[in-house]
Design a protein around this motif. Sequence first.
Motif, mmCIF file in Angstrom:
data_model
loop_
_atom_site.group_PDB
_atom_site.id
_atom_site.type_symbol
_atom_site.label_atom_id
_atom_site.label_comp_id
_atom_site.label_asym_id
_atom_site.label_seq_id
_atom_site.Cartn_x
_atom_site.Cartn_y
_atom_site.Cartn_z
ATOM 1 N N PRO A 10 -23.422 3.381 -56.639
ATOM 2 C CA PRO A 10 -22.309 2.490 -56.987
ATOM 3 C C PRO A 10 -21.010 3.281 -57.150
ATOM 4 O O PRO A 10 -21.026 4.473 -57.492
ATOM 5 C CB PRO A 10 -22.751 1.886 -58.331
ATOM 6 N N LEU A 11 -19.913 2.636 -56.885
ATOM 7 C CA LEU A 11 -18.627 3.294 -57.067
ATOM 8 C C LEU A 11 -18.453 3.668 -58.532
ATOM 9 O O LEU A 11 -18.763 2.886 -59.438
ATOM 10 C CB LEU A 11 -17.482 2.381 -56.630
ATOM 11 N N ALA A 12 -17.948 4.860 -58.749
ATOM 12 C CA ALA A 12 -17.711 5.358 -60.099
ATOM 13 C C ALA A 12 -16.213 5.383 -60.376
ATOM 14 O O ALA A 12 -15.395 5.042 -59.506
ATOM 15 C CB ALA A 12 -18.316 6.753 -60.249
ATOM 16 N N ALA A 13 -15.848 5.815 -61.569
ATOM 17 C CA ALA A 13 -14.433 5.840 -61.958
ATOM 18 C C ALA A 13 -13.608 6.684 -60.991
ATOM 19 O O ALA A 13 -12.472 6.316 -60.634
ATOM 20 C CB ALA A 13 -14.302 6.371 -63.382
ATOM 21 N N ASP A 14 -14.166 7.796 -60.518
ATOM 22 C CA ASP A 14 -13.431 8.648 -59.577
ATOM 23 C C ASP A 14 -13.168 7.917 -58.262
ATOM 24 O O ASP A 14 -12.126 8.127 -57.628
ATOM 25 C CB ASP A 14 -14.218 9.934 -59.304
ATOM 26 N N ASP A 15 -14.119 7.081 -57.863
ATOM 27 C CA ASP A 15 -13.931 6.319 -56.626
ATOM 28 C C ASP A 15 -12.783 5.324 -56.760
ATOM 29 O O ASP A 15 -11.968 5.174 -55.840
ATOM 30 C CB ASP A 15 -15.215 5.572 -56.267
ATOM 31 N N TYR A 16 -12.715 4.665 -57.903
ATOM 32 C CA TYR A 16 -11.633 3.696 -58.095
ATOM 33 C C TYR A 16 -10.289 4.404 -58.219
ATOM 34 O O TYR A 16 -9.257 3.881 -57.772
ATOM 35 C CB TYR A 16 -11.912 2.822 -59.313
ATOM 36 N N ASP A 17 -10.290 5.606 -58.807
ATOM 37 C CA ASP A 17 -9.049 6.386 -58.850
ATOM 38 C C ASP A 17 -8.604 6.741 -57.431
ATOM 39 O O ASP A 17 -7.406 6.693 -57.117
ATOM 40 C CB ASP A 17 -9.254 7.671 -59.663
ATOM 41 N N ALA A 18 -9.571 7.095 -56.578
ATOM 42 C CA ALA A 18 -9.244 7.429 -55.190
ATOM 43 C C ALA A 18 -8.713 6.208 -54.446
ATOM 44 O O ALA A 18 -7.778 6.317 -53.637
ATOM 45 C CB ALA A 18 -10.477 7.991 -54.486
ATOM 46 N N LEU A 19 -9.293 5.042 -54.708
ATOM 47 C CA LEU A 19 -8.804 3.814 -54.082
ATOM 48 C C LEU A 19 -7.371 3.517 -54.523
ATOM 49 O O LEU A 19 -6.518 3.155 -53.701
ATOM 50 C CB LEU A 19 -9.721 2.642 -54.452
ATOM 51 N N ASP A 20 -7.098 3.679 -55.803
ATOM 52 C CA ASP A 20 -5.743 3.453 -56.301
ATOM 53 C C ASP A 20 -4.758 4.416 -55.649
ATOM 54 O O ASP A 20 -3.628 4.033 -55.321
ATOM 55 C CB ASP A 20 -5.703 3.616 -57.825
ATOM 56 N N VAL A 76 -11.650 2.932 -46.409
ATOM 57 C CA VAL A 76 -12.601 2.098 -45.656
ATOM 58 C C VAL A 76 -14.029 2.375 -46.101
ATOM 59 O O VAL A 76 -14.832 1.444 -46.280
ATOM 60 C CB VAL A 76 -12.441 2.344 -44.143
ATOM 61 N N TRP A 77 -14.356 3.643 -46.280
ATOM 62 C CA TRP A 77 -15.705 4.035 -46.699
ATOM 63 C C TRP A 77 -16.043 3.430 -48.055
ATOM 64 O O TRP A 77 -17.109 2.830 -48.228
ATOM 65 C CB TRP A 77 -15.789 5.558 -46.749
ATOM 66 N N ARG A 78 -15.140 3.546 -49.010
ATOM 67 C CA ARG A 78 -15.396 2.982 -50.344
ATOM 68 C C ARG A 78 -15.387 1.449 -50.299
ATOM 69 O O ARG A 78 -16.100 0.799 -51.057
ATOM 70 C CB ARG A 78 -14.369 3.512 -51.345
ATOM 71 N N TRP A 79 -14.563 0.892 -49.441
ATOM 72 C CA TRP A 79 -14.522 -0.569 -49.270
ATOM 73 C C TRP A 79 -15.896 -1.094 -48.873
ATOM 74 O O TRP A 79 -16.399 -2.061 -49.457
ATOM 75 C CB TRP A 79 -13.484 -0.901 -48.205
ATOM 76 N N HIS A 80 -16.525 -0.473 -47.893
ATOM 77 C CA HIS A 80 -17.828 -0.937 -47.426
ATOM 78 C C HIS A 80 -18.919 -0.690 -48.478
ATOM 79 O O HIS A 80 -19.844 -1.507 -48.599
ATOM 80 C CB HIS A 80 -18.180 -0.261 -46.101
ATOM 81 N N ARG A 81 -18.812 0.379 -49.210
ATOM 82 C CA ARG A 81 -19.765 0.600 -50.304
ATOM 83 C C ARG A 81 -19.635 -0.500 -51.354
ATOM 84 O O ARG A 81 -20.632 -1.035 -51.839
ATOM 85 C CB ARG A 81 -19.528 1.967 -50.946
ATOM 86 N N ARG A 82 -18.401 -0.823 -51.699
ATOM 87 C CA ARG A 82 -18.186 -1.866 -52.704
ATOM 88 C C ARG A 82 -18.623 -3.226 -52.179
ATOM 89 O O ARG A 82 -19.181 -4.045 -52.935
ATOM 90 C CB ARG A 82 -16.714 -1.906 -53.117
ATOM 91 N N ARG A 83 -18.412 -3.484 -50.905
ATOM 92 C CA ARG A 83 -18.856 -4.752 -50.312
ATOM 93 C C ARG A 83 -20.372 -4.891 -50.446
ATOM 94 O O ARG A 83 -20.871 -5.969 -50.778
ATOM 95 C CB ARG A 83 -18.445 -4.821 -48.851
#
Length: 253
Positions: A10-20, A76-83
């Motif tokens: 699952p996406l972690a806090a670091d992933d959401y920071d990267a998305l931001d 895009v990579w994190r987008w598909h993981r979150r989807r």
Amino acid sequence: MTPATPDPAPLAADDYDALDAELDLLREHDPETPDWEFCEGFLAALVCCRREIPPEEYWPALFGDAFRPMAHMELVWRWHRRRQEIAQALDAEVDTLEDERALQPEVLDVRGAVLALPEGERGDADPAQLPSFGQAWAEGFLHAVRTWPADWTPPRDKEVAAMLEEALDDVAALAGPDSGEPALNMHTEGGAPSVSEHRLDVFGEAIWAVYDLRQLWKSLGPRVEPLRQAPQPGRNDPCPCGSGKKYKKCHGA
């Protein structure tokens, strides 16, 4: 036998920071680039949609025609993981939103975050003018619905159509402001109240509505376009059977 590929973590806090950070870069060229909460709501609607919307349709609808996925592969990579996470959550049989398998939208209590700051650090921000808890998420969801209205057209079955309308109304209610009396802070425990109890109820109803939408469209399947009947030939036109006779003296007799 080749072992199955495990589901991505699952996406972690670091992933959401990267998305931001990715969205901030996009915002340098397009100030209208939405925040992740809006994107998350949009993504939830894509998961629920009756038709699987392809990337070449949804990227421009979200980020504009200038967006180039290959230039933003981390996003895009994190987008598909979150989807995948959202789809798994919506397909899980849960009885309460407290279940760890339940959908947990990535939403922020922006008002609560500002109120948690010392007054001297708040700048000109007026908490009352900031988005309410869950509002951007709901707006993102409805943006997808409005972008592809044909895919959200109510079915002929009146009972199912009523279910669709009720579910979308619940999401629309979350897209409105929180007009209740602030009772708690969702950003930090013990912070100045920023979210009403009623707002939390509206938020929960919107999440359950998304579950209903996912199951409704899965049960109905993709829309099937009605077959178009060939136009009726005129009486003096050649008969479509290929006999060479006029229609009135052949199959139209």
